[in-house]
Design an enzyme around this catalytic site. Structure first.
Site, short mmCIF file in Angstrom:
data_model
loop_
_atom_site.label_atom_id
_atom_site.label_comp_id
_atom_site.label_asym_id
_atom_site.label_seq_id
_atom_site.Cartn_x
_atom_site.Cartn_y
_atom_site.Cartn_z
N GLU A 156 32.05 75.22 -30.36
CA GLU A 156 31.98 76.60 -30.86
C GLU A 156 33.38 77.10 -31.25
OE1 GLU A 156 29.52 79.25 -28.49
OE2 GLU A 156 27.77 78.00 -28.89
N GLU B 44 23.24 72.38 -28.40
CA GLU B 44 22.89 73.48 -27.48
C GLU B 44 21.68 74.17 -28.05
OE1 GLU B 44 25.97 76.11 -26.06
OE2 GLU B 44 27.45 74.49 -26.04
O1 AHR Z 1 25.36 77.31 -22.79
C1 AHR Z 1 26.10 78.46 -22.55
C2 AHR Z 1 27.16 78.72 -23.60
O2 AHR Z 1 26.55 79.03 -24.82
C3 AHR Z 1 28.08 77.58 -23.94
O3 AHR Z 1 29.14 77.48 -23.06
C4 AHR Z 1 28.56 77.95 -25.31
O4 AHR Z 1 28.89 76.83 -26.08
C5 AHR Z 1 27.41 78.76 -25.89
O5 AHR Z 1 27.82 79.94 -26.45
#
Ligand code: AHR
Length: 501
Positions: A173, A305
């Site tokens: 991110e 994710e």
């Molecule tokens: O999964 C929780 C968080 O969500 C992670 O650390 C991040 O990459 C995303 O914003």
């Protein structure tokens, strides 16, 4: 009319097992308590790693595990997590609650965890606050065979042979917690960092770039244009681009989410299902941009994710992201896996956020107790798709609508394995109506079948530490062989998995 049509002779694309991957971050009780309890814990463990959690992950054939973050990855300095544990420095986990991280779970412990589970490690390096040198040295520490400063350090820490490491993420991110970068700036950094994350000996890294947040199509365009076809001395520089998308009711300015994981009505049910289905548009549109630069689909779209994100359970730490998991989450998982399977030509890895005690967890723990969530059971029902060949499917479904939302009630995907066994997964997102479904199967004659179903009487049915088996798969009997295939009755809000020969 509800009808599914498939022709097994059209099967050609492999469903990468890594679509059923996991993600464990140093966040809340995921690593500490959820996975790592330490060698002196009364909780059964092997070298400090919980045995019950390892066994549960082995059972669903967890293929790959991403670590150490998440946002934590871009603040993590791997050298703090090696050497004798009592000598490791501590740090403040600023992103996740400002708690003290003692670094007891580091590189050796993570690689041990992956070996115990039997999965591939996927390590995410630090671009946001780490140096090129630091990342290069981590790869050397992990994978260099022979004599080198980092290999010698690894040996001094008790590991003589290098590990095999395939999946390596270059930041997380980086448009947000990983450095607030523009795509142009990150694309340049990606080329630089990825170059020094070397391939040593016969260890060939599969390098994964930080991809877009949800519908940020510009990010994908820039990354593919500027770094999509860059080369290292030994091959392509970008093997994967990582998309992140969370299913939630509403994101608040501080990053937290609204909406309870367990207390919702039917409007809360359909909203989450509709938002989970949005993954299809994201995968398709990011895929179309990638096709422009990479028509041969050499770069994988990695959804590293994904999952539901609700308000934390009452009384728990607001930054620990602990939430319960109901039949609604099971339907989200089923719908999402069908999307990934049906786009297996481009989506070649996905990692649910997160494995234990955080967000849409597959496992929850409380002291020595452990429970498997409805989402876990969907991983189990879908495990037969891993590395099987996708059978393209045509679905004609009635709509399920309420308020502003309208979704197809049915979702499905199918695959055939090397022995010619067809695996069909079908879910019904309508919580009020069973569906009669005609399945027209071409290219094979149905002889025998076996099925399992995950269903419950309430939308918010879930497992608790007092009743850990309230929601779990049961044998499925409601199918009949017909001259054209099969007919099924798919119960309301259920996930059905069939093996057909
Ligand atoms: O999964 C929780 C968080 O969500 C992670 O650390 C991040 O990459 C995303 O914003």
């Amino acid at each position: 009319m509800n009808e599914i049509t498939l022709d097994v002779k059209l099967a050609k694309t492999k469903i990468d097992r890594n679509i059923y991957g996991h993600f464990a971050e140093h966040l809340g009780r995921c690593i500490y308590e959820g996975i790592w309890v330490g060698e002196d814990s009364p909780i059964p463990n092997v070298r400090g790693i919980r045995t019950d959690v390892v066994e549960a992950l082995r059972k669903i054939k967890a293929p790959v595990l991403r670590w150490p973050g998440g946002c934590f990855a871009d603040e993590y300095h791997w050298m703090d997590g090696i050497g004798p544990r009592h000598q490791r420095p501590t740090m403040v986990n600023t992103h996740w609650g400002g708690v003290i991280e003692n670094n007891h779970f580091g590189t050796h412990e993570f690689m041990d965890l992956c070996e115990q589970v039997g999965c591939e490690p996927y390590i995410c390096g630090n671009v946001g606050s780490g140096t090129v040198r630091e990342m290069a040295q981590w790869v050397e520490y992990l994978t260099f065979d022979g004599q080198s400063p980092m290999a010698d350090l690894r040996k001094a820490n008790g590991r003589a042979a290098p590990w095999k490491l395939k999946y390596f993420g270059v930041g997380n991110e980086n448009w947000g917690c990983g450095g607030r970068m523009t795509p142009e700036y990150y694309a340049d950094l990606y080329r630089q960092y990825a170059l020094y994350a070397r391939d040593y000996g016969d260890n060939k890294l599969f390098r994964i770039a930080c991809g877009p947040a949800g519908d940020d199509y510009h990010w994908t365009e820039v990354l593919m244009a500027k770094a999509g076809d860059a080369r290292t001395p030994r091959g392509r520089q970008m093997d994967g681009l990582a998309l992140h998308y969370y299913t939630s009711v509403k994101r608040l300015p501080d990053g937290s989410r609204e909406g309870s994981a367990t207390m919702f009505d039917e409007s809360g049910w359909i909203e989450i299902i509709a938002k989970a289905r949005y993954m299809e548009e994201l995968v398709r549109r990011h895929g179309t941009i990638m096709d422009k630069y990479d028509p041969e689909k050499k770069v994988a779209l990695i959804v590293d994710e994904w999952g539901t994100w609700y308000a934390v359970e009452p009384g728990t730490h607001p930054r620990f992201l602990y939430q319960q998991n109901t039949m609604r989450d099971a339907l989200v998982a089923a719908v999402t896996f069908d999307i990934f399977n049906n786009h297996a030509d481009r989506v070649r890895m996905a990692n649910i956020a997160q494995t234990v005690n955080v967000l849409q967890a597959v496992i929850l723990t409380q002291g020595e107790k452990m429970l498997l969530t409805p989402t876990y059971h969907v991983f189990d029902l879908y495990a037969a798709h891993q590395d099987a060949t996708l059978v393209p499917i045509d679905i004609c479904s009635e709509s399920y609508h309420l308020g502003d939302y309208c979704v197809p009630a049915l979702s499905a995907s199918a695959s055939i394995n090397a022995e010619g066994k067809l695996h069909l997964t079908v879910s019904n997102a309508n919580p009020t109506r069973d569906l009669a479904v005609e399945v027209l199967i071409r290219g094979m004659t149905v002889g025998v079948w076996e099925g399992r179903v995950l269903c419950a009487a309430a939308m918010n049915a879930h497992n608790t530490f007092e009743q850990p088996h309230a929601v779990r798969p049961q044998p499925f009997y409601n199918a009949k062989i017909t001259s054209e295939g099969m007919t099924l009755i798919v119960p309301k809000m259920s996930v059905v998995a069939l093996d057909v020969e």
